[in-house]
Design a protein around this motif. Structure first.
Motif, PDB file in Angstrom:
ATOM      1  N   SER A 198       0.824  -1.207   0.000  1.00  0.00           N
ATOM      2  CA  SER A 198       0.000   0.000   0.000  1.00  0.00           C
ATOM      3  C   SER A 198       0.860   1.260   0.000  1.00  0.00           C
ATOM      4  N   ILE A 199       1.925   1.243   0.786  1.00  0.00           N
ATOM      5  CA  ILE A 199       2.837   2.389   0.827  1.00  0.00           C
ATOM      6  C   ILE A 199       3.492   2.597  -0.530  1.00  0.00           C
ATOM      7  N   LEU A 200       3.985   1.516  -1.120  1.00  0.00           N
ATOM      8  CA  LEU A 200       4.630   1.617  -2.429  1.00  0.00           C
ATOM      9  C   LEU A 200       3.652   2.110  -3.484  1.00  0.00           C
ATOM     10  N   ASN A 201       2.411   1.670  -3.412  1.00  0.00           N
ATOM     11  CA  ASN A 201       1.374   2.129  -4.349  1.00  0.00           C
ATOM     12  C   ASN A 201       1.209   3.641  -4.239  1.00  0.00           C
ATOM     13  N   GLY A 202       1.151   4.150  -3.005  1.00  0.00           N
ATOM     14  CA  GLY A 202       1.005   5.582  -2.818  1.00  0.00           C
ATOM     15  C   GLY A 202       2.203   6.358  -3.337  1.00  0.00           C
ATOM     16  N   ILE A 203       3.410   5.861  -3.058  1.00  0.00           N
ATOM     17  CA  ILE A 203       4.618   6.536  -3.524  1.00  0.00           C
ATOM     18  C   ILE A 203       4.661   6.550  -5.049  1.00  0.00           C
ATOM     19  N   ASP A 204       4.325   5.427  -5.664  1.00  0.00           N
ATOM     20  CA  ASP A 204       4.312   5.353  -7.127  1.00  0.00           C
ATOM     21  C   ASP A 204       3.317   6.342  -7.723  1.00  0.00           C
ATOM     22  N   THR A 205       2.126   6.425  -7.116  1.00  0.00           N
ATOM     23  CA  THR A 205       1.124   7.361  -7.622  1.00  0.00           C
ATOM     24  C   THR A 205       1.627   8.795  -7.534  1.00  0.00           C
ATOM     25  N   ARG A 206       2.213   9.147  -6.395  1.00  0.00           N
ATOM     26  CA  ARG A 206       2.705  10.523  -6.231  1.00  0.00           C
ATOM     27  C   ARG A 206       3.874  10.806  -7.160  1.00  0.00           C
ATOM     28  N   TYR A 207       4.742   9.832  -7.360  1.00  0.00           N
ATOM     29  CA  TYR A 207       5.862   9.981  -8.289  1.00  0.00           C
ATOM     30  C   TYR A 207       5.362  10.305  -9.691  1.00  0.00           C
ATOM     31  N   ARG A 208       4.312   9.623 -10.110  1.00  0.00           N
ATOM     32  CA  ARG A 208       3.787   9.836 -11.460  1.00  0.00           C
ATOM     33  C   ARG A 208       3.140  11.202 -11.628  1.00  0.00           C
ATOM     34  N   LEU A 209       2.842  11.870 -10.530  1.00  0.00           N
ATOM     35  CA  LEU A 209       2.195  13.182 -10.591  1.00  0.00           C
ATOM     36  C   LEU A 209       3.169  14.338 -10.348  1.00  0.00           C
ATOM     37  N   LEU A 210       4.450  14.065 -10.248  1.00  0.00           N
ATOM     38  CA  LEU A 210       5.407  15.125  -9.927  1.00  0.00           C
ATOM     39  C   LEU A 210       5.376  16.259 -10.945  1.00  0.00           C
ATOM     40  N   ASP A 211       5.442  15.936 -12.223  1.00  0.00           N
ATOM     41  CA  ASP A 211       5.462  16.982 -13.250  1.00  0.00           C
ATOM     42  C   ASP A 211       4.148  17.750 -13.291  1.00  0.00           C
ATOM     43  N   ALA A 212       3.041  17.024 -13.209  1.00  0.00           N
ATOM     44  CA  ALA A 212       1.740  17.679 -13.296  1.00  0.00           C
ATOM     45  C   ALA A 212       1.501  18.596 -12.107  1.00  0.00           C
ATOM     46  N   SER A 213       1.891  18.173 -10.913  1.00  0.00           N
ATOM     47  CA  SER A 213       1.664  19.012  -9.737  1.00  0.00           C
ATOM     48  C   SER A 213       2.538  20.245  -9.770  1.00  0.00           C
ATOM     49  N   ARG A 214       3.748  20.143 -10.361  1.00  0.00           N
ATOM     50  CA  ARG A 214       4.605  21.322 -10.501  1.00  0.00           C
ATOM     51  C   ARG A 214       3.939  22.375 -11.362  1.00  0.00           C
ATOM     52  N   VAL A 215       3.355  21.948 -12.471  1.00  0.00           N
ATOM     53  CA  VAL A 215       2.675  22.890 -13.349  1.00  0.00           C
ATOM     54  C   VAL A 215       1.462  23.492 -12.641  1.00  0.00           C
ATOM     55  N   LEU A 216       0.744  22.665 -11.879  1.00  0.00           N
ATOM     56  CA  LEU A 216      -0.410  23.166 -11.129  1.00  0.00           C
ATOM     57  C   LEU A 216       0.009  24.264 -10.157  1.00  0.00           C
ATOM     58  N   GLU A 217       1.105  24.059  -9.441  1.00  0.00           N
ATOM     59  CA  GLU A 217       1.575  25.032  -8.470  1.00  0.00           C
ATOM     60  C   GLU A 217       1.939  26.351  -9.143  1.00  0.00           C
ATOM     61  N   GLU A 218       2.443  26.278 -10.363  1.00  0.00           N
ATOM     62  CA  GLU A 218       2.879  27.486 -11.063  1.00  0.00           C
ATOM     63  C   GLU A 218       1.740  28.185 -11.793  1.00  0.00           C
ATOM     64  N   ALA A 219       0.723  27.426 -12.183  1.00  0.00           N
ATOM     65  CA  ALA A 219      -0.275  27.980 -13.100  1.00  0.00           C
ATOM     66  C   ALA A 219      -1.521  28.526 -12.409  1.00  0.00           C
ATOM     67  N   ALA A 220      -1.949  27.914 -11.329  1.00  0.00           N
ATOM     68  CA  ALA A 220      -3.256  28.238 -10.776  1.00  0.00           C
ATOM     69  C   ALA A 220      -3.167  29.289  -9.672  1.00  0.00           C
ATOM     70  N   LEU A 221      -3.947  30.356  -9.798  1.00  0.00           N
ATOM     71  CA  LEU A 221      -3.990  31.387  -8.766  1.00  0.00           C
ATOM     72  C   LEU A 221      -4.754  30.884  -7.555  1.00  0.00           C
ATOM     73  N   ASP A 222      -5.904  30.280  -7.783  1.00  0.00           N
ATOM     74  CA  ASP A 222      -6.683  29.663  -6.700  1.00  0.00           C
ATOM     75  C   ASP A 222      -6.671  28.164  -6.950  1.00  0.00           C
ATOM     76  N   ARG A 223      -5.717  27.482  -6.343  1.00  0.00           N
ATOM     77  CA  ARG A 223      -5.548  26.055  -6.640  1.00  0.00           C
ATOM     78  C   ARG A 223      -6.771  25.247  -6.239  1.00  0.00           C
ATOM     79  N   TYR A 224      -7.408  25.632  -5.152  1.00  0.00           N
ATOM     80  CA  TYR A 224      -8.603  24.901  -4.722  1.00  0.00           C
ATOM     81  C   TYR A 224      -9.681  24.952  -5.803  1.00  0.00           C
ATOM     82  N   ALA A 225      -9.969  26.157  -6.304  1.00  0.00           N
ATOM     83  CA  ALA A 225     -11.018  26.309  -7.315  1.00  0.00           C
ATOM     84  C   ALA A 225     -10.644  25.590  -8.606  1.00  0.00           C
ATOM     85  N   PHE A 226      -9.363  25.652  -8.957  1.00  0.00           N
ATOM     86  CA  PHE A 226      -8.938  25.005 -10.195  1.00  0.00           C
ATOM     87  C   PHE A 226      -9.067  23.492 -10.090  1.00  0.00           C
TER      88      PHE A 226
END
Length: 255
Positions: A198-226
């Motif tokens: 279960s831990i490895l599954n979570g780490i793998d999922t988060r690893y696969r989202l590293l690039d996408a979350s970086r763009v989210l942090e840079e692009a969205a003014l209101d991240r919650y709403a986006f």
């Protein structure tokens, strides 16, 4: 039962505050994210917004200080072929969910192919480490129990941000329970092994989202709403079969 729920919570915790299915998973490029950013105008019923924003903040802090550093360390430590094999295994373990969801939606041919893909990759592909099935014409699909409920005409209900699990709604939250019990790794008898998977599954999922979350942090003014809008639009598109397996940015990680 309590052990199953605890493992589910732990897995979700490792997905954490990217908080912004999975299921679903996959790396998102900047172009893919920009395309989603242009298509996130969906109106979302959010009567619990004040509470949801608080949970969203908590999830972001958990991700910032714990989850993301662990995922980055995992990315740095392991060679790409190993990470690809791990991702393949967890994609394969999700296939029973896809098969049952397709069956519930009356997509009998798709469901049969899902079962075939799972059988081929579990055996020839060595528990899914190698994706043999795609080369045999058994393409990967992404379906889940929440999508099946949506296809039956059940509305999403109020928007929810689940602690450590991220964006959801009442319908998809119920669907997550079905997703959980259909994944074989949750029936591993040894507690330490099950928790480790279960831990490895979570780490793998988060690893696969590293690039996408970086763009989210840079692009969205209101991240919650986006995240709220993009999650709602993404789920709507999946139910209407509009996405056809297209990778999605971090906003969709929870399913």
């Amino acid at each position: 039962m309590k052990k199953h729920i605890a493992a589910l919570t732990l897995t979700g915790g490792l997905l954490a505050a990217v908080a912004g299915h999975a299921q679903a998973a996959g790396n998102g490029s900047d172009d893919e994210f920009a395309e989603w950013e242009q298509d996130t105008s969906a109106e979302v019923y959010d009567p619990l917004e004040k509470i949801n924003r608080g949970v969203f903040w908590f999830n972001e802090q958990a991700d910032r200080f714990v989850i993301k550093p662990v995922a980055k360390g995992y990315d740095w430590l392991l060679p790409r072929p190993v990470k690809r094999g791990v991702s393949n295994v967890f994609d394969n373990l999700f296939m029973p969910v896809v098969a049952v969801s397709d069956l519930l939606q009356g997509k009998l041919q798709h469901s049969a192919k899902d079962v075939g893909r799972f059988a081929v990759n579990t055996t020839v592909g060595v528990v899914g480490i190698f994706d043999v099935a795609t080369g045999w014409g058994l393409e990967e699909r992404r379906e889940d129990i929440g999508q099946a409920f949506g296809a039956w005409g059940i509305g999403p209900g109020p928007y929810l941000v689940l602690p450590l699990l991220g964006p959801s709604n009442l319908r998809d939250g119920v669907g997550l329970v079905g997703n959980y019990f259909l994944q074989p790794q949750h029936y591993i008898e040894d507690d330490e092994t099950r928790w480790g998977v279960s831990i490895l599954n979570g780490i793998d999922t988060r690893y696969r989202l590293l690039d996408a979350s970086r763009v989210l942090e840079e692009a969205a003014l209101d991240r919650y709403a986006f995240v709220r809008s993009s999650y709602a639009q993404h789920r709507k598109n999946l139910i209407e079969d509009k996405d056809a397996g297209k990778p999605v940015p971090a906003a969709s990680f929870g399913q």
